[in-house]
Enzyme design. Structure first.
Site, PDB file in Angstrom:
ATOM      1  CD  GLU A  75     -18.596 -46.095  11.932  1.00 46.58           C
ATOM      2  OE1 GLU A  75     -19.505 -45.500  11.316  1.00 46.58           O
ATOM      3  OE2 GLU A  75     -17.686 -46.717  11.372  1.00 46.58           O
ATOM      4  CE  LYS A  80     -13.762 -46.842   5.684  1.00 48.59           C
ATOM      5  NZ  LYS A  80     -14.424 -48.164   5.760  1.00 48.59           N
TER       6      LYS A  80
END
Length: 433
Positions: A209, A343
């Site tokens: 990330e 999500k």
């Protein structure tokens, strides 16, 4: 003008070098929407199914040709002639056609890619930006806000090849007055963290990330390094910048023993002990949000964690709730956590995602919009965050184009909306208003 004339899917590559589904939805007015499904590394067991081929001779079994067969076959056929601006109806057609509880027939990656591509096509047909279309679908037309970013600047756990057990150490630039300023503060801290780590002889390689992934002696050492970087950047920790963590505790939970085995630190905790460990960290550092602080099945432990820390901290359920309204409703009823991570691909459609955000907000929970560790250049979550006025977003660090694409889209949106989309900073975080 908004009737669907063609749906097609293709296999593209995500930020980890794995295939994912990209879909296009074409409308009779010449409008086209295109979107790609993300993919997670630390996943909740109750997430909607991501359909992979399992053919080891191709992409090590990670191909998505089966999901594409669904997109280019039954899904495409069922959606022809349908009105793309009726998002709920489009999503329901796919959900009914799949017919399974967890979208295992077609794959959530197939259904989601089409769902998001359809939303983009619908927005184009209406002559409006995606965030504006999402606000209308959400029943909150014209109500926007810019999200407070949680920037993951030290990666551990499943997102990095290091010895750090906790998966994400994040900063929130709460002293900023605008999203643009928040991005600048985050970037300055990120670059100063690189200097801090180099000075200690530590790696500045990045994880999935975009955050740094050094080997550290403890989780507290990660927080200490971030504190040093914040101060080196000329900011005050706790005033200009606050901290957040994603423990992803399911990844170091020993189900047989029923305890939390933090191998990086050589420590083993019971649920209660781990809650007190987190409390101790929050007493030492200005941590305002903790995500997945226990295993997804440890509801009794989460209840204790919420009672212990929930009046001061945001307790976020990710693997715990998996963007699922049925599971979230149970959590709300039992007083477990006070925030949900959102999500798309955990549930598999835009309509169901909006339902989870609404349920959370109606119950006084916050909703944090999130990327996955496997991402593409698709920046739909930026529009989702603004269009639902969710208030918070997690989309990685200040490196890797798959992360920066979302920040850049948010910068464009802020420029377009100006005062119509306020940046509320720390007020958006549960327990901090």
């Amino acid at each position: 003008m908004s009737k669907i004339v063609k749906v097609l899917g293709r296999e593209i590559i995500d930020s980890r070098g794995n295939p994912t589904v990209e879909a296009e939805v074409h409308l009779e007015g010449g409008f086209v929407g295109m979107a790609a499904a993300p993919s997670g590394a630390s996943t909740g067991s109750r997430e909607a199914l991501e359909l992979r081929d399992g053919d080891k001779s191709r992409f090590l079994g990670k191909g998505v040709l089966k999901a594409l067969e669904a997109v280019n076959g039954p899904i495409a056929e069922a959606l022809l002639g349908k009105d793309a601006t009726d998002q709920a109806a489009i999503d329901q057609v796919m959900i009914d056609l799949d017919g399974t509880e967890n979208k295992s027939k077609f794959g959530a990656n197939a259904i989601l890619a089409v769902s998001l591509a359809n939303a983009k096509a619908g927005a184009a047909a209406k002559g409006m930006p995606l965030y504006e279309h999402i606000a209308e679908l959400n029943g909150t037309a014209g109500q926007f806000s810019m999200p407070l970013p949680m920037m993951n600047i030290i990666n551990g756990g499943e997102h990095a090849d290091n010895n750090v057990d906790i998966q994400e150490f994040m900063i929130q630039p709460v002293g900023a007055k605008t999203f643009r300023e928040a991005v600048r503060i985050g970037a300055e801290v990120f670059h100063n963290l690189a200097k801090v780590l180099k000075a200690k002889g530590l790696s500045t390689a990045v994880g999935d990330e975009g955050g740094f992934a050094p080997n550290l002696e403890s989780n507290a050492a990660a927080l200490a390094a971030i504190k040093e970087a914040v101060e080196a950047a000329g900011y005050e920790l706790g005033k200009d910048v606050t901290l957040a963590m994603d423990c992803a505790a399911s990844e170091f939970y020993d189900k047989e023993a029923g305890n939390y085995n933090m191998k990086g630190e050589g420590k083993i905790f019971t649920s209660e002990e781990f809650n007190f460990y987190l409390q101790d960290l929050a007493n030492q550092y200005p941590i305002v949000s903790i995500e997945d602080g226990l295993d997804e099945s440890d509801w009794a432990g989460f209840k204790h964690q919420t009672e212990l820390l929930g009046d001061k901290l945001q307790i976020v359920g990710d693997d715990l709730f998996v963007t699922n309204t049925k599971i979230l409703a149970e959590g709300i009823e039992k007083g477990v956590a006070n925030s949900i991570l959102i999500k798309f691909n955990q549930i598999g459609s835009l309509t169901e995602t909006l339902a989870a955000i609404k349920m959370a907000k109606d119950a006084g929970y916050t909703a944090v919009i999130s990327h996955r560790s496997g991402e593409t250049e698709d920046a739909t979550i930026a529009d989702l965050a603004v269009g639902t006025a969710a208030g918070q977003i997690k989309t990685g660090s200040m490196s890797r184009s798959d992360r920066v694409a979302k920040y850049n889209q948010l910068l464009r949106i802020e420029e377009a909306l100006g005062a119509k989309a306020p940046f509320n900073g720390l007020k958006e975080v549960k327990g901090q208003a």
